[in-house]
Scaffold this motif. Structure first.
Motif, PDB file in Angstrom:
ATOM      1  N   PHE A  23       0.829  -1.201   0.000  1.00 59.90           N
ATOM      2  CA  PHE A  23       0.000   0.000   0.000  1.00 59.90           C
ATOM      3  C   PHE A  23       0.869   1.260   0.000  1.00 59.90           C
ATOM      4  O   PHE A  23       1.951   1.282   0.602  1.00 59.90           O
TER       5      PHE A  23
ATOM      6  N   ASP B  45      -1.953   7.677   0.371  1.00 62.23           N
ATOM      7  CA  ASP B  45      -3.410   7.584   0.285  1.00 62.23           C
ATOM      8  C   ASP B  45      -3.963   6.201   0.651  1.00 62.23           C
ATOM      9  O   ASP B  45      -5.145   5.931   0.454  1.00 62.23           O
ATOM     10  N   SER B  46      -3.076   5.322   1.170  1.00 67.64           N
ATOM     11  CA  SER B  46      -3.468   3.955   1.575  1.00 67.64           C
ATOM     12  C   SER B  46      -4.068   3.159   0.431  1.00 67.64           C
ATOM     13  O   SER B  46      -4.845   2.214   0.638  1.00 67.64           O
ATOM     14  N   SER B  47      -3.722   3.497  -0.809  1.00 62.44           N
ATOM     15  CA  SER B  47      -4.232   2.741  -1.958  1.00 62.44           C
ATOM     16  C   SER B  47      -3.410   1.475  -2.162  1.00 62.44           C
ATOM     17  O   SER B  47      -2.192   1.451  -1.925  1.00 62.44           O
TER      18      SER B  47
ATOM     19  N   ASN C 283      -1.468  -1.795 -12.668  1.00 58.81           N
ATOM     20  CA  ASN C 283      -2.589  -2.477 -12.009  1.00 58.81           C
ATOM     21  C   ASN C 283      -3.216  -3.545 -12.903  1.00 58.81           C
ATOM     22  O   ASN C 283      -4.318  -4.014 -12.624  1.00 58.81           O
TER      23      ASN C 283
ATOM     24  N   SER D 147      -9.261  -1.286  -7.288  1.00 55.29           N
ATOM     25  CA  SER D 147      -8.977  -0.586  -6.036  1.00 55.29           C
ATOM     26  C   SER D 147      -8.576  -1.637  -5.007  1.00 55.29           C
ATOM     27  O   SER D 147      -8.443  -2.817  -5.325  1.00 55.29           O
ATOM     28  N   LYS D 148      -8.447  -1.194  -3.794  1.00 55.49           N
ATOM     29  CA  LYS D 148      -8.030  -2.091  -2.713  1.00 55.49           C
ATOM     30  C   LYS D 148      -8.948  -3.304  -2.586  1.00 55.49           C
ATOM     31  O   LYS D 148      -8.501  -4.410  -2.342  1.00 55.49           O
TER      32      LYS D 148
END
Length: 807
Positions: free
Chosen positions: A43, A47-49, A502, A545-546
């Protein structure tokens, strides 16, 4: 093909710009033992992405490639352990190796009861569903075939034919090795393998080009246990089971490993009996000379069996980069079976004209020995690898049958003289295969794979049938025959994998060239074929996304007819019911399309659509005169399947976890002419499985699993719904070196098959009940040292061919 893909590699490689760094690490438990299959997330601190995810290897290692400079942190999820969130770290100019990560156990104390979690029965991974058999108490004392029936989306019908997501044509692999057996032989092998030998079952619905192209519904890979402990170690298992008959099983697993060699072996034995009931009511249509005829058939049989299987092998570590291995496996099994059938015949089911009594005494002996020589070389530090396998397998089978038919009037007098038939049918199958695989990491995000394989199969089936006439046994020329089948398949494949920020893209292409010749020697009826095929595969995985990941894939597959399906010999249940092969079967081709969605790395939805041409389908048809039924395989023009598979795990309580799997599918068949009749069938069906795990106290666990299958139309067969429940409980003993497990399969004795005809103008109802309700008790003891890496598993070159053999 390879040149084209290499050009693509260059184009993709050119898009990779800027400084990219590798991050490495290892995950251990509190005893500093490796934790495999833990989910590791990378991560961004800003931004904790979620940037990337990885799974730990059996050695506990993980790797993130092509990470841009910046500040990150690690988060790890693993059932049975507390969630780990690490401190932030900086990625700079050099490869980063993180300090060892220790996960803490998630054990809790509730009212003085020590509660520990266990690995879930089902796990979903990027390209497959994994069923963890090793710790299951429900699976205790079961055969591999019985365990397979509990896997999500998998069904095993009354004739031991295996389907996945509603489709037949599954490729069965053992430890990544193709079995090269017929459907009947695969069922026989799995029936003789005990659950104590199995670690996991992998369900792969859309395999890559690296795998053989056979298996239209995908691949089921059964991984057997291989010790992860060092020095000398092993395990012993013994068990018993009782339903209507008594069964027993025992087995021994041994392993020794040091820096230079790993030697391993196992032997398993089981003996017992099983029973089966089959009832058929049917109506033969009226003809110009005969009125409608009603047949009410009731039969039962009991089989006594004795089975042994073994595995022995060694891996020699020549140096840190080169390993050579040898492996030998085999099974020997024998059985005797007695079937009794009474068929009442008349103008209605209430009006009896005559009755046919049939006694069929059968015996069988099967032997299969397979040998593998393998080599693996790590060519450089980038991960460039070369591996090779040479395989040889020989199968010998011998069946005998003595059939006595008595057709009598209601008063007991004979309608015609008693009929006596007997036959002996020896068979041999020789399989040779060679394969070479090469892996080239082009850079941190790009990998290229290629390989070649050739296999040669020779089968020889000799049916020697005799009829008792004029007080002597005479050759029955109507049934005696010899069938010889030769097949050669040559294949080459390439596979290209590219990881973007990604997105992961994988492209593959496999070419296979097949030549085959089937020869009915007695009648000089020869069927020869030669053809080339191309099998592309495409996979795209996208991290949105997460908590959200999606993927799509396409693959083309082939299923060549199994050897027993091609064998034209006739096998009688009685004078009016028999089975025969079809030497004119063609291969079937399937285009598979899949879309998948993952939510929070826990919930999985898979949508698929497949179209199969020349679909090889089991059918039940009337004989030309309408008086008899026979079972065979035919090529139907098309089979289409649209399916949705949903997996939802639920943590009800800290001590109660549940996994729910729902498979909904619409299956349709169409062909313009089957025995002169057009056939068009289809129905929406679903299968639901709920698996519950309970932690009662430290070392004491239980399982309750429920299964439901709705009505299904498959070709000419219209099957009714079925449901059953399994229960198991397990207790660790002897300082956790041993375990005692008790299980009840089919608790309410409801697992049975009912079907009727979906073929126009044919009326019958069939009921079949196998001995499914069993009470099992098993003891396992593990001994030896506990500190070594797992032994290598090898994927041999003869797995697909062995999967097509017959008992």
């Amino acid at each position: 093909m390879i040149i084209t893909l290499l050009m693509s590699v260059s184009l993709f490689a050119d898009t990779n710009s800027g400084k990219q760094i590798d991050i490495n690490g290892i995950v251990l438990d509190e005893q500093r033992k490796p934790i495999d299959y833990a989910t590791v997330g990378l991560f961004k601190v800003s931004d904790s992405s979620l940037v990337k995810t990885a799974m730990t290897t059996p050695e506990g290692k993980f790797n993130f490639s092509n990470v841009a400079s910046g500040s990150y942190y690690i988060k790890i999820n693993m059932m049975g352990y507390q969630i780990y969130k690490g401190k932030s770290f900086l990625v700079g100019e050099a490869v980063l190796t993180l300090p060892d990560i220790l996960l803490k156990s998630d054990s809790k104390t509730l009212n003085t009861v020590s509660v520990t979690t266990v690995k879930p029965l089902l796990e979903r991974k990027a390209d497959k569903m994994v069923m963890n058999v090793e710790n299951s108490s429900v699976a205790v004392g079961s055969s591999a075939l019985e365990v397979l029936q509990r896997a999500p989306g998998v069904t095993v019908d009354q004739n031991d034919r295996i389907s996945m997501q509603g489709k037949q044509g599954v490729l069965i692999m053992l430890d990544g090795k193709q079995t090269y057996m017929s459907q009947a032989d695969v069922a026989n092998l799995l029936r003789n393998m005990q659950s104590s030998e199995i670690e996991t079952i992998e369900l792969i619905t859309n395999p890559s080009s690296k795998y053989d192209a056979s298996g239209n519904s995908g691949i089921i890979n059964i991984k057997t246990k291989r010790s992860k402990n060092g020095g000398a170690n092993g395990s012993f298992v013994a068990g018993t089971a009782y339903g209507k008959n008594l069964r027993g099983n025992t087995g021994l697993n041994l392993n020794y490993r040091n820096k230079g060699v790993n030697v391993f072996g196992s032997y398993n034995f089981n003996k017992g009996a099983r029973s089966n009931v089959i009832d058929i009511d049917r109506i033969a249509n009226a003809t110009a000379t005969d009125p409608e005829t009603y047949f009410s058939q009731k039969g039962d049989d009991e089989r006594e069996f004795e089975n042994s299987n073994f595995k022995v092998g060694a891996d020699f570590f020549l140096n840190k980069n080169n390993t050579i291995g040898v492996l030998a496996t085999g099974y020997l099994n024998s059985g005797i079976e007695k079937a009794n059938t009474l068929t009442k015949i008349g103008k209605s089911f209430a009006q009896l004209d005559s009755a046919l009594s049939t006694v069929n005494d059968q015996g069988s002996n099967y032997r299969n020995f397979a040998y593998n020589l393998n080599y693996k070389s790590v060519l450089d530090t980038t991960g460039q690898e070369l591996s090779a396998d040479v395989d040889y397998s020989r199968y010998n089978g011998k069946e005998r049958s003595d059939l006595v038919n008595e057709l009598r009037f209601p008063d007991g007098s004979l309608v015609k003289p008693i009929g006596r038939l007997r036959n002996i049918s020896p068979s041999t199958i020789d399989i040779k295969a060679v394969k070479v695989d090469y892996t080239l990491p082009i850079n941190k995000t790009t990998k290229f794979e290629a390989g070649v394989k050739s296999s040669w199969v020779e089968t020889d089936n000799d049916l020697r049938a005799e009829e008792y006439r004029v007080n002597t046994w005479q050759n029955d020329t109507r049934r005696s025959n010899r069938f010889v089948y030769d097949e050669n398949v040559n294949a080459v494949y390439s596979n290209f994998n590219k990881q973007f920020k990604n997105t992961n893209v994988q492209l593959g292409l496999r070419m296979e060239q097949t030549t085959s010749k089937g020869n009915l020697i007695t009648t000089n009826d020869v069927v020869e074929r030669s053809y080339w095929d191309f099998f592309p595969t495409v996979y795209v995985q996208q991290t949105l996304s997460k908590n959200h990941q999606v993927g799509a894939s396409y693959g083309r597959r082939i299923d060549r007819p199994s050897y027993d399906a091609l064998n034209p010999f006739i096998y009688y249940l009685d004078e009016f019911t028999y089975n025969k092969g079809n030497p004119f079967l063609k291969p079937q081709y399937t285009d598979n399309y899949e879309v998948n969605y993952t939510l929070m790395q826990r919930y999985f939805l898979n949508l698929s659509y497949s179209v199969t041409s020349d679909a090889i389908t089991q059918v039940i048809l009337p004989r030309e005169d309408g008086k008899a039924l026979f079972q065979t395989n035919e090529n139907l023009q098309t089979q289409t399947v649209l399916s949705a598979n949903l997996t939802v795990p639920v943590k009800v309580k800290k001590w109660w976890t549940m996994s729910n799997n729902l498979n909904v599918f619409h299956m349709a068949f169409e062909t313009p002419a089957l025995q002169g009749q057009a056939l068009k069938t289809g129905q929406t069906s679903y299968q639901f499985r709920m698996q519950n795990n309970f932690i009662i106290m430290d070392g004491l666990t239980a399982e309750i699993n429920a299964n439901y299958e709705s009505p299904l139309v498959y070709g000419t067969l219209d099957l009714e719904e079925k449901a059953f429940v399994d229960f198991g409980i397990s207790k660790s003993i002897l300082k956790k070196k041993g375990s005692l497990k008790f299980a009840v399969s089919d608790v309410f004795d409801t697992n049975r098959t009912r079907l009727k005809s979906a073929y126009p103008g044919l009326s019958y109802n069939l009921y079949q009940k196998n001995e499914t309700q069993l009470f099992r008790l098993n003891f396992t003891y593990r001994f030896g040292k506990n500190e070594i890496k797992p032994a290598r598993r090898r994927s041999t070159g003869t797995e697909a061919e062995q999967g097509r053999m017959k008992n």
